[in-house]
Design a protein around this motif. Sequence first.
Motif, PDB file in Angstrom:
ATOM      1  N   UNK A 134      46.692   2.375  62.897  1.00 44.00           N
ATOM      2  CA  UNK A 134      47.460   3.550  62.491  1.00 44.00           C
ATOM      3  C   UNK A 134      48.128   4.211  63.696  1.00 44.00           C
ATOM      4  N   UNK A 135      47.392   4.345  64.794  1.00 47.36           N
ATOM      5  CA  UNK A 135      47.958   4.958  65.999  1.00 47.36           C
ATOM      6  C   UNK A 135      49.126   4.127  66.514  1.00 47.36           C
ATOM      7  N   UNK A 147      47.436  -8.096  61.200  1.00 43.88           N
ATOM      8  CA  UNK A 147      47.171  -6.786  60.613  1.00 43.88           C
ATOM      9  C   UNK A 147      48.036  -5.694  61.234  1.00 43.88           C
ATOM     10  N   UNK A 148      48.098  -5.664  62.578  1.00 46.68           N
ATOM     11  CA  UNK A 148      48.911  -4.666  63.259  1.00 46.68           C
ATOM     12  C   UNK A 148      50.390  -4.881  62.965  1.00 46.68           C
ATOM     13  N   UNK A 149      50.832  -6.134  62.950  1.00 40.91           N
ATOM     14  CA  UNK A 149      52.248  -6.435  62.702  1.00 40.91           C
ATOM     15  C   UNK A 149      52.670  -6.042  61.292  1.00 40.91           C
ATOM     16  N   UNK A 174      54.731   4.115  67.040  1.00 38.35           N
ATOM     17  CA  UNK A 174      55.906   3.251  67.142  1.00 38.35           C
ATOM     18  C   UNK A 174      57.029   3.715  66.239  1.00 38.35           C
ATOM     19  N   UNK A 175      56.673   4.210  65.059  1.00 36.17           N
ATOM     20  CA  UNK A 175      57.686   4.741  64.142  1.00 36.17           C
ATOM     21  C   UNK A 175      58.366   5.957  64.752  1.00 36.17           C
ATOM     22  N   UNK A 176      57.584   6.868  65.317  1.00 35.34           N
ATOM     23  CA  UNK A 176      58.150   8.059  65.947  1.00 35.34           C
ATOM     24  C   UNK A 176      59.120   7.683  67.069  1.00 35.34           C
TER      25      UNK A 176
END
Length: 309
Positions: A171-172, A86-88, A177-179
């Motif tokens: 979400x966090x 799910x996280x991946x 990670x995107x930022x």
Amino acid sequence: MKNKKNSIPARLADDVRKNYILYLMLLPVTVYFIIFCYAPMYGIQLAFKDFIIKKGIMGSPWIGFTNFEKFFNSFNCVSLIKNTIGISLYNLAVGFPIPIVFALFLNYLRGKFLKKSVQMVSYAPHFISTVVLCGMLTIFLHPDTGIVNTLRGIFGLEPLAFLSRPEWFKSIHAWSGLWQSMGWNSIIYISALSGVDYQLHEAAIMDGASKLQRIIHVDLPSIKPTIIMLFILQMGQIMNVGFEKVFLLQNSLNFSGSDVISTYVYRVGLINNDYGYSTAVGLFNSLINVILLVGANALSKKVTAESLW
């Protein structure tokens, strides 16, 4: 009779003599991978043994697939796999397409100074360590003093303990990670876009194509091989969420949504000293990654004619 001078060993020896400096530069990297990546694979046999420290790896008795059966029959096996995948997948859905969009944005950004400034600002978070990033998230998301809840209070919203809610963990993890990685991950796409033949753009402009149409019909097809290659590599990392960030953001309140295979391996292996069992779980995790990598490569080769091998 086959000419020995044209044999593979002879050609390799000749190439080494001609380019020995390049091979010397390659040597440290080769030694590094042999010592830290290939040599430790000797310990994989622990997954099939009842490891006893006094007897060592070779002296410990073989138990077959008992450790794997123990994991598959454990009460938290399903939740661990579910959280990991799910996280991946969330990270992949957020972190893969947005750097492409960002690279396209930079490619069309006018003004050299502005473009360089945006690049520098977007690259900077990549050099923030995971420990510092998690500390920042803990401060920013604090229910009483965090800036996020302070802003929520301005708009009359109740404060939320984000890091205490299992449903918020994915979400966090993904958006932070995107930022941190968006600018850095866009570099390879920016490089690929710099190689697009500008004559194609000139022809599109002459035909009255808008910027969006040029992106869709010129830029994206030109960098498609790069996108596909990186996507295949990302698929091979689906089961590797990353231990450090999950472990540092994990607590007893969000545990049900944050416990993944890597943190489980840490607990049973280093804390509980069950080395054989933890090796089996880690090996299962790696095998799934290999299967996904090979499958994604085969599917890409069949559908798009692009592949890693």
